[in-house]
Design a protein around this motif. Structure first.
Motif, PDB file in Angstrom:
ATOM      1  N   ARG A   9       0.865  -1.173   0.000  1.00  0.00           N
ATOM      2  CA  ARG A   9       0.000   0.000   0.000  1.00  0.00           C
ATOM      3  C   ARG A   9       0.907   1.230   0.000  1.00  0.00           C
ATOM      4  O   ARG A   9       1.942   1.234   0.676  1.00  0.00           O
ATOM      5  N   TYR A  10       0.498   2.243  -0.728  1.00  0.00           N
ATOM      6  CA  TYR A  10       1.423   3.374  -0.890  1.00  0.00           C
ATOM      7  C   TYR A  10       0.675   4.663  -1.198  1.00  0.00           C
ATOM      8  O   TYR A  10      -0.522   4.666  -1.524  1.00  0.00           O
ATOM      9  N   VAL A  11       1.409   5.758  -1.113  1.00  0.00           N
ATOM     10  CA  VAL A  11       0.927   7.088  -1.498  1.00  0.00           C
ATOM     11  C   VAL A  11       1.912   7.649  -2.513  1.00  0.00           C
ATOM     12  O   VAL A  11       3.133   7.629  -2.279  1.00  0.00           O
ATOM     13  N   ILE A  12       1.390   8.122  -3.660  1.00  0.00           N
ATOM     14  CA  ILE A  12       2.255   8.753  -4.656  1.00  0.00           C
ATOM     15  C   ILE A  12       2.721  10.107  -4.122  1.00  0.00           C
ATOM     16  O   ILE A  12       1.915  10.920  -3.667  1.00  0.00           O
ATOM     17  N   ILE A  13       4.013  10.333  -4.185  1.00  0.00           N
ATOM     18  CA  ILE A  13       4.592  11.576  -3.650  1.00  0.00           C
ATOM     19  C   ILE A  13       4.574  12.662  -4.730  1.00  0.00           C
ATOM     20  O   ILE A  13       4.967  12.431  -5.873  1.00  0.00           O
ATOM     21  N   ASN A  14       4.103  13.837  -4.354  1.00  0.00           N
ATOM     22  CA  ASN A  14       4.189  15.037  -5.183  1.00  0.00           C
ATOM     23  C   ASN A  14       4.700  16.171  -4.300  1.00  0.00           C
ATOM     24  O   ASN A  14       4.955  15.958  -3.105  1.00  0.00           O
ATOM     25  N   PRO A  15       4.891  17.367  -4.830  1.00  0.00           N
ATOM     26  CA  PRO A  15       5.425  18.456  -3.981  1.00  0.00           C
ATOM     27  C   PRO A  15       4.606  18.716  -2.725  1.00  0.00           C
ATOM     28  O   PRO A  15       5.168  19.007  -1.660  1.00  0.00           O
ATOM     29  N   ALA A  16       3.273  18.601  -2.810  1.00  0.00           N
ATOM     30  CA  ALA A  16       2.429  18.843  -1.641  1.00  0.00           C
ATOM     31  C   ALA A  16       2.634  17.768  -0.579  1.00  0.00           C
ATOM     32  O   ALA A  16       2.725  18.061   0.624  1.00  0.00           O
ATOM     33  N   VAL A  17       2.710  16.492  -1.023  1.00  0.00           N
ATOM     34  CA  VAL A  17       2.939  15.386  -0.083  1.00  0.00           C
ATOM     35  C   VAL A  17       4.331  15.504   0.534  1.00  0.00           C
ATOM     36  O   VAL A  17       4.522  15.267   1.733  1.00  0.00           O
ATOM     37  N   LYS A  18       5.301  15.865  -0.274  1.00  0.00           N
ATOM     38  CA  LYS A  18       6.655  16.052   0.242  1.00  0.00           C
ATOM     39  C   LYS A  18       6.675  17.086   1.365  1.00  0.00           C
ATOM     40  O   LYS A  18       7.295  16.877   2.427  1.00  0.00           O
ATOM     41  N   GLU A  19       5.959  18.197   1.123  1.00  0.00           N
ATOM     42  CA  GLU A  19       5.951  19.283   2.112  1.00  0.00           C
ATOM     43  C   GLU A  19       5.232  18.868   3.385  1.00  0.00           C
ATOM     44  O   GLU A  19       5.718  19.105   4.496  1.00  0.00           O
ATOM     45  N   SER A  20       4.079  18.224   3.239  1.00  0.00           N
ATOM     46  CA  SER A  20       3.274  17.883   4.413  1.00  0.00           C
ATOM     47  C   SER A  20       3.905  16.778   5.260  1.00  0.00           C
ATOM     48  O   SER A  20       3.758  16.772   6.481  1.00  0.00           O
ATOM     49  N   ARG A  21       4.632  15.854   4.613  1.00  0.00           N
ATOM     50  CA  ARG A  21       5.222  14.724   5.346  1.00  0.00           C
ATOM     51  C   ARG A  21       6.719  14.895   5.579  1.00  0.00           C
ATOM     52  O   ARG A  21       7.378  13.982   6.087  1.00  0.00           O
ATOM     53  N   LYS A  22       7.243  16.039   5.170  1.00  0.00           N
ATOM     54  CA  LYS A  22       8.674  16.346   5.368  1.00  0.00           C
ATOM     55  C   LYS A  22       9.569  15.271   4.753  1.00  0.00           C
ATOM     56  O   LYS A  22      10.481  14.726   5.404  1.00  0.00           O
ATOM     57  N   LEU A  23       9.311  14.961   3.497  1.00  0.00           N
ATOM     58  CA  LEU A  23      10.063  13.919   2.796  1.00  0.00           C
ATOM     59  C   LEU A  23      11.240  14.527   2.033  1.00  0.00           C
ATOM     60  O   LEU A  23      11.216  15.703   1.668  1.00  0.00           O
ATOM     61  N   PRO A  24      12.269  13.735   1.774  1.00  0.00           N
ATOM     62  CA  PRO A  24      13.450  14.273   1.083  1.00  0.00           C
ATOM     63  C   PRO A  24      13.293  14.393  -0.436  1.00  0.00           C
ATOM     64  O   PRO A  24      14.121  15.015  -1.089  1.00  0.00           O
ATOM     65  N   VAL A  25      12.260  13.761  -1.030  1.00  0.00           N
ATOM     66  CA  VAL A  25      12.061  13.795  -2.490  1.00  0.00           C
ATOM     67  C   VAL A  25      10.609  14.139  -2.796  1.00  0.00           C
ATOM     68  O   VAL A  25       9.718  13.978  -1.943  1.00  0.00           O
ATOM     69  N   ASP A  26      10.377  14.618  -4.041  1.00  0.00           N
ATOM     70  CA  ASP A  26       9.007  14.977  -4.439  1.00  0.00           C
ATOM     71  C   ASP A  26       8.445  14.015  -5.486  1.00  0.00           C
ATOM     72  O   ASP A  26       7.530  14.362  -6.228  1.00  0.00           O
ATOM     73  N   TYR A  27       8.982  12.813  -5.548  1.00  0.00           N
ATOM     74  CA  TYR A  27       8.463  11.790  -6.460  1.00  0.00           C
ATOM     75  C   TYR A  27       8.661  10.431  -5.809  1.00  0.00           C
ATOM     76  O   TYR A  27       9.333  10.294  -4.778  1.00  0.00           O
TER      77      TYR A  27
END
Length: 400
Positions: free
Chosen positions: A304-322
């Motif tokens: 199960r997964y969530v596709i990362i985009n710039p908004a998801v990167k920002e909200s989850r504090k992720l190192p990549v936007d894809y």
């Protein structure tokens, strides 16, 4: 002048009149002689030129080569396009009574009623038909095929695609010589702007309705409503401005060679000339699966997964936007037990950056990349885990 006699005055007037007539006559002859060799010919030429350049008569309109080709295609394929009617037993009020106390009592009965209609088309002479899954998804209904000739034949649903809006049926009555069918084209090389033809049972009432348009877009992802099981996400859809109406669902989208390059599936509500079709390459796989295994099969990875985009990167504090973030809701497993992902060592919190060498993003979803593979394929995975990139390998298995 005062000394002229009356006779002399009369002679003078006659002389002046004679001289004037002579001069006028000479000038007229000269003018006619000068123009006699040119004007009639020029007039004839103008008439000829006007006749040659005149538009065609209204009773013989010009027809282009493309128009003739479309007419020929429609004539050839229409016998292979069918209407699909769903019917089932429904409860109806047969009688009702009004009691002295004002209550209404009713007697209920059961009647066979039409509950839906769509389109489909033969893909083989032995009676195999493809249509949309949402057209034949009601398992409590029976389905009747109406041929172009008006004849009705029963049909059995062989398989429903678990992921895409595709279904395969087969008619129960096979005539001598089989059924006319439509050859399948190739949807991988489609171009925006190319001409397409849509045929279907428009509004569930007007059989073999034809519309012509162009491909407006490719690889669209839409959410389609109106199906038996609710809204459904359709990926890799073909967008067209050819009119697709309710009831057209399941009919063929054709190219100018007369081959099916898609299945008409959905129309944008509240907008004009925005329709969508499933690419025919998905249908080819479904047909082969049904012939070989009796069902439509898909490989799966098991995450199960969530596709990362710039908004998801920002909200989850992720190192990549894809990429695809492996995660799940509370009470669910992010990595399914005994799945290919579990066996490969994928963990919750991993970010799958690439699948079989292809970058994962909003336009290249992980589910689509998996669906393009075959059961048993070995795939490479580029994983981002705790800031470090690692490489894993998984063997895809059949979706349970």
């Amino acid at each position: 002048m005062e000394h002229l006699t009356k006779s002399q005055l009369i002679l003078l007037v006659l002389l002046v009149s004679f001289v004037t007539s002579m001069v006028t006559g000479i000038m007229t002859v000269a003018l006619l002689s000068e123009g006699a060799g040119e004007n009639p010919i020029q007039t004839i030429q103008r008439v000829i030129e006007k006749s040659a350049n005149s538009p065609p008569a209204a009773d013989s309109p010009a027809v282009s080569d493309q128009d003739n080709n479309i007419v020929r295609i429609v004539e050839n394929v229409s016998p292979a396009v069918v209407s699909i009617v769903a019917a089932k037993d429904v409860s109806v009020i047969e009688n009702y009574y009004l009691t002295p106390f004002g209550d209404i009592l009713a007697d209920y009965g059961i009647q066979r009623r039409q509950v839906g209609a769509g389109s489909g088309f033969f893909v083989s002479g032995d009676g195999m038909i493809v249509t949309n899954k949402h057209v034949v998804q009601d398992q409590s209904a029976s389905y009747t095929i109406i041929l172009k000739s008006g004849k009705n034949v029963g049909a059995k649903v062989l398989a429903l695609d678990p992921i895409k809006d595709i279904a395969v049926l087969k008619v129960e009555d096979l005539p001598a010589g089989g059924y006319p069918f439509i050859h399948l084209g190739d949807s991988s090389g489609l171009k925006v702007g190319q001409t397409v033809i849509a045929i279907g049972n428009a509004l569930g009432e007007f059989q073999n309705t034809v519309s012509v348009g162009v491909i407006s877009g490719l690889s669209r992802t839409i959410t389609a409503s109106g199906g038996f099981s609710g809204p459904e996400v359709l990926a890799q859809a073909i967008q067209t401005d050819a009119a697709i109406n309710p009831g057209n669902s399941g009919g063929p989208l054709l190219d100018l060679s007369g081959r099916a390059i898609g299945i008409n599936s959905a129309v944008a509500q509240g907008a004009e000339n925005i329709g969508f079709a499933m690419p025919i390459d998905s249908v080819k796989k479904a047909i082969e699966d049904v012939k070989s295994f009796g069902k439509i099969r898909y490989p799966y990875l098991g995450v199960r997964y969530v596709i990362i985009n710039p908004a998801v990167k920002e909200s989850r504090k992720l190192p990549v936007d894809y990429g695809a973030l492996v995660t799940a809701s509370e009470g669910e497993l992010a990595v399914l037990s005994n799945s290919p992902a579990k066996k490969a060592g994928i963990q919750q919190g991993d970010i799958i950056l690439e699948f079989s060498g292809k970058k994962i993003d909003q336009n290249n979803a992980l589910a689509d990349l998996i669906a393009d593979k075959k059961i048993g394929d070995k795939v490479s995975l580029k994983i981002l885990r705790e800031g470090k990139e690692i490489s894993l390998e998984a063997t895809l298995e059949e979706m349970p």
